[in-house]
Design an enzyme around this catalytic site. Structure first.
Site, PDB file in Angstrom:
ATOM      1  N   TYR A  85      66.766  53.317  47.706  1.00  0.00           N
ATOM      2  CA  TYR A  85      67.490  52.077  47.402  1.00  0.00           C
ATOM      3  C   TYR A  85      68.025  52.113  45.967  1.00  0.00           C
ATOM      4  O   TYR A  85      69.231  51.923  45.728  1.00  0.00           O
ATOM      5  CB  TYR A  85      66.563  50.867  47.606  1.00  0.00           C
ATOM      6  CG  TYR A  85      67.090  49.599  47.003  1.00  0.00           C
ATOM      7  CD1 TYR A  85      68.285  49.045  47.447  1.00  0.00           C
ATOM      8  CD2 TYR A  85      66.416  48.972  45.965  1.00  0.00           C
ATOM      9  CE1 TYR A  85      68.781  47.886  46.871  1.00  0.00           C
ATOM     10  CE2 TYR A  85      66.900  47.818  45.393  1.00  0.00           C
ATOM     11  CZ  TYR A  85      68.089  47.281  45.846  1.00  0.00           C
ATOM     12  OH  TYR A  85      68.583  46.145  45.270  1.00  0.00           O
TER      13      TYR A  85
ATOM     14  N   LYS B  17      72.055  52.495  44.498  1.00  0.00           N
ATOM     15  CA  LYS B  17      72.686  51.571  43.535  1.00  0.00           C
ATOM     16  C   LYS B  17      73.122  52.322  42.274  1.00  0.00           C
ATOM     17  O   LYS B  17      74.169  52.034  41.692  1.00  0.00           O
ATOM     18  CB  LYS B  17      71.714  50.437  43.192  1.00  0.00           C
ATOM     19  CG  LYS B  17      71.478  49.456  44.340  1.00  0.00           C
ATOM     20  CD  LYS B  17      72.678  48.542  44.522  1.00  0.00           C
ATOM     21  CE  LYS B  17      72.414  47.445  45.514  1.00  0.00           C
ATOM     22  NZ  LYS B  17      73.511  46.466  45.614  1.00  0.00           N
TER      23      LYS B  17
ATOM     24  N   ARG C 106      56.214  41.851  38.290  1.00  0.00           N
ATOM     25  CA  ARG C 106      57.662  41.773  38.395  1.00  0.00           C
ATOM     26  C   ARG C 106      58.170  40.625  37.513  1.00  0.00           C
ATOM     27  O   ARG C 106      57.430  39.716  37.165  1.00  0.00           O
ATOM     28  CB  ARG C 106      58.109  41.484  39.844  1.00  0.00           C
ATOM     29  CG  ARG C 106      57.788  42.590  40.841  1.00  0.00           C
ATOM     30  CD  ARG C 106      58.714  43.786  40.642  1.00  0.00           C
ATOM     31  NE  ARG C 106      58.471  44.838  41.610  1.00  0.00           N
ATOM     32  CZ  ARG C 106      57.546  45.786  41.468  1.00  0.00           C
ATOM     33  NH1 ARG C 106      56.773  45.805  40.398  1.00  0.00           N
ATOM     34  NH2 ARG C 106      57.403  46.724  42.384  1.00  0.00           N
TER      35      ARG C 106
HETATM   36  N1  UFG Z   1      54.508  42.075  47.932  1.00  0.00           N
HETATM   37  C1  UFG Z   1      53.268  41.834  48.502  1.00  0.00           C
HETATM   38  N2  UFG Z   1      53.249  41.282  49.747  1.00  0.00           N
HETATM   39  C2  UFG Z   1      54.372  40.960  50.453  1.00  0.00           C
HETATM   40  C3  UFG Z   1      55.626  41.207  49.859  1.00  0.00           C
HETATM   41  C4  UFG Z   1      55.659  41.776  48.588  1.00  0.00           C
HETATM   42  O1  UFG Z   1      52.232  42.109  47.904  1.00  0.00           O
HETATM   43  O2  UFG Z   1      54.269  40.475  51.582  1.00  0.00           O
HETATM   44  C5  UFG Z   1      54.575  42.656  46.569  1.00  0.00           C
HETATM   45  C6  UFG Z   1      55.303  43.999  46.539  1.00  0.00           C
HETATM   46  O3  UFG Z   1      54.442  45.054  46.864  1.00  0.00           O
HETATM   47  C7  UFG Z   1      55.802  44.015  45.098  1.00  0.00           C
HETATM   48  C8  UFG Z   1      56.055  42.539  44.762  1.00  0.00           C
HETATM   49  O4  UFG Z   1      55.311  41.805  45.740  1.00  0.00           O
HETATM   50  O5  UFG Z   1      54.791  44.496  44.264  1.00  0.00           O
HETATM   51  C9  UFG Z   1      57.506  42.140  44.863  1.00  0.00           C
HETATM   52  O6  UFG Z   1      58.012  42.591  46.123  1.00  0.00           O
HETATM   53  P1  UFG Z   1      59.412  42.119  46.716  1.00  0.00           P
HETATM   54  O7  UFG Z   1      59.551  42.763  48.056  1.00  0.00           O
HETATM   55  O8  UFG Z   1      59.513  40.633  46.654  1.00  0.00           O
HETATM   56  O9  UFG Z   1      60.470  42.683  45.683  1.00  0.00           O
HETATM   57  P2  UFG Z   1      60.688  44.170  45.105  1.00  0.00           P
HETATM   58  O10 UFG Z   1      60.146  44.197  43.708  1.00  0.00           O
HETATM   59  O11 UFG Z   1      60.214  45.224  46.032  1.00  0.00           O
HETATM   60  O12 UFG Z   1      62.262  44.277  45.119  1.00  0.00           O
HETATM   61  C10 UFG Z   1      63.082  43.216  44.666  1.00  0.00           C
HETATM   62  C11 UFG Z   1      64.395  43.273  45.407  1.00  0.00           C
HETATM   63  C12 UFG Z   1      65.129  44.497  45.011  1.00  0.00           C
HETATM   64  C13 UFG Z   1      65.227  44.594  43.505  1.00  0.00           C
HETATM   65  C14 UFG Z   1      63.880  44.508  42.869  1.00  0.00           C
HETATM   66  C15 UFG Z   1      64.029  44.516  41.373  1.00  0.00           C
HETATM   67  O13 UFG Z   1      64.197  43.281  46.808  1.00  0.00           O
HETATM   68  O14 UFG Z   1      66.414  44.414  45.565  1.00  0.00           O
HETATM   69  O15 UFG Z   1      63.264  43.314  43.292  1.00  0.00           O
HETATM   70  O16 UFG Z   1      62.814  44.344  40.714  1.00  0.00           O
HETATM   71  F1  UFG Z   1      65.726  45.791  43.174  1.00  0.00           F
END
Ligand code: UFG
Length: 324
Positions: free
Chosen positions: A141, A145, A219
């Site tokens: 991903y 980008k 995050r």
């Molecule tokens: N998480 C959980 N349980 C869940 C969902 C997420 O513990 O059910 C955790 C993930 O493991 C991660 C954090 O929560 O540690 C945030 O996860 P998200 O899926 O909400 O977001 P990501 O950080 O994976 O990704 C998001 C966007 C991307 C972007 C990124 C930038 O989806 O497009 O933030 O930081 F690039």
């Protein structure tokens, strides 16, 4: 001024469309509705249902509409899915993006705002992340980008295109009846809130053995309204120079801290389980947004609690998401 918004029926695209319309811009949305929702498109924007993979259709839209600028939101956004199916990411985020760049080149659309991501940085050596730090994506991903960022640089060098690349950190919240409805939903905040509304869905924390104070990933969360405002500022600022900005609140929250805020905002005790790490996740991502603060005067106005409150209100009103 007329703005073509790709992916304007999606979560962030729909909020930006709304802000553009409210600010007096004429907006044409192009969306294939694969992930977007028809009812998320503000009625005063025109919706054209088309796929960016269809270069001829894209040419027709750009030739007929003659937009002054493009905001490119359409794309795939899930880290874990990109680990399993990288081809989808390179097709949608790179190949379809090239169609869009080629149409812009052919019909002289010279202003381009691009939705990039913190995932281009990969596993940072230090935080906060500044825009000058090396791009070294940890998953397909982020790689897709980064490649599109490089394409923008190359197209800009070859012609008159001026771009603003906005690297989003973790976007959350809702605005003006527009909220987050991905299918399937993988994002942290909607997952927590949906587990409250649907007791059958147990919320899982993906990994508590990361090198962070409480063991869960950190995050930087930004409200979708603050994020959308930055797009309007970027559009106004785009002149001779290309621009690259991080968009985050400059504060890191762990998964457990977000979870605790969700319990506070909902007033419920929420059940959870600990699950293994999710492939592709990096331990810590926190932005420095100093560049956009000093150059464009942008400031985030809303907090993590605001994001959860607005998302909670939206999810309660839309327990099954958008009607379509
Ligand atoms: N998480 C959980 N349980 C869940 C969902 C997420 O513990 O059910 C955790 C993930 O493991 C991660 C954090 O929560 O540690 C945030 O996860 P998200 O899926 O909400 O977001 P990501 O950080 O994976 O990704 C998001 C966007 C991307 C972007 C990124 C930038 O989806 O497009 O933030 O930081 F690039």
């Amino acid at each position: 001024m007329k703005v073509l918004v790709t992916g304007g029926a999606g979560y962030i695209g729909s909020v930006c469309t709304r802000l553009l319309v409210d600010a007096g811009y004429e907006v044409v949305v192009i969306d294939n509705l694969a992930h977007g929702h028809r009812s998320a498109v503000t009625p005063s924007a025109r919706l054209v249902i088309a796929d960016l993979g269809d270069a001829a259709a894209l040419d027709r839209v750009i030739m007929q509409e003659k937009p002054d600028a493009v905001m490119h939101f359409a794309g795939r956004i899930e880290v874990e899915e990109s680990m399993r199916q990288p081809d989808l990411y390179f097709y949608t985020n790179v190949a379809c993006g090239i169609n869009l760049l080629n149409s812009c080149l052919r019909y002289r659309v010279n202003r381009f705002i691009f939705s990039s991501t913190a995932a281009v940085y990969g596993v940072p050596e230090t935080v906060p992340l500044t825009e000058e730090m090396p791009r070294n994506p940890a998953n397909p991903y982020g790689a897709s980008k980064m490649i599109f960022e490089q394409l923008l640089e190359a197209y800009s060098r070859a012609g008159n295109l001026r771009y603003c690349t906005l690297r989003y950190f973790n976007v959350a919240g809702a605005y003006a009846g527009l909220g987050e409805d991905h299918r399937p939903e993988t994002h942290l905040i909607p997952r927590i809130l949906r587990s409250v509304l649907n007791p059958g869905e147990t919320f899982r924390i993906y990994g508590e053995d990361y090198p962070t104070p409480d063991g869960t990933c950190i995050r930087d969360y930004i409200h979708v309204y603050d994020l959308a405002r930055a797009h309007l500022l970027a559009l106004q600022a785009l002149g001779e120079r290309n621009l690259v900005y991080n968009l985050g609140s400059e504060r890191g929250y762990s998964v457990r801290e977000v979870f605790a805020t969700a319990e506070k905002v909902t007033g419920r005790e929420i059940k959870y389980e600990i699950a293994p790490r999710r492939p592709g996740d990096v331990p810590v991502l926190v932005a420095s947004a100093r560049k956009i603060r000093t150059e464009l005067g942008w400031q985030p106005q809303l907090t993590l609690e605001d994001m959860l409150r607005d998302a909670w209100e939206w999810h309660q009103k839309h327990p099954r998401g958008y009607p379509d």
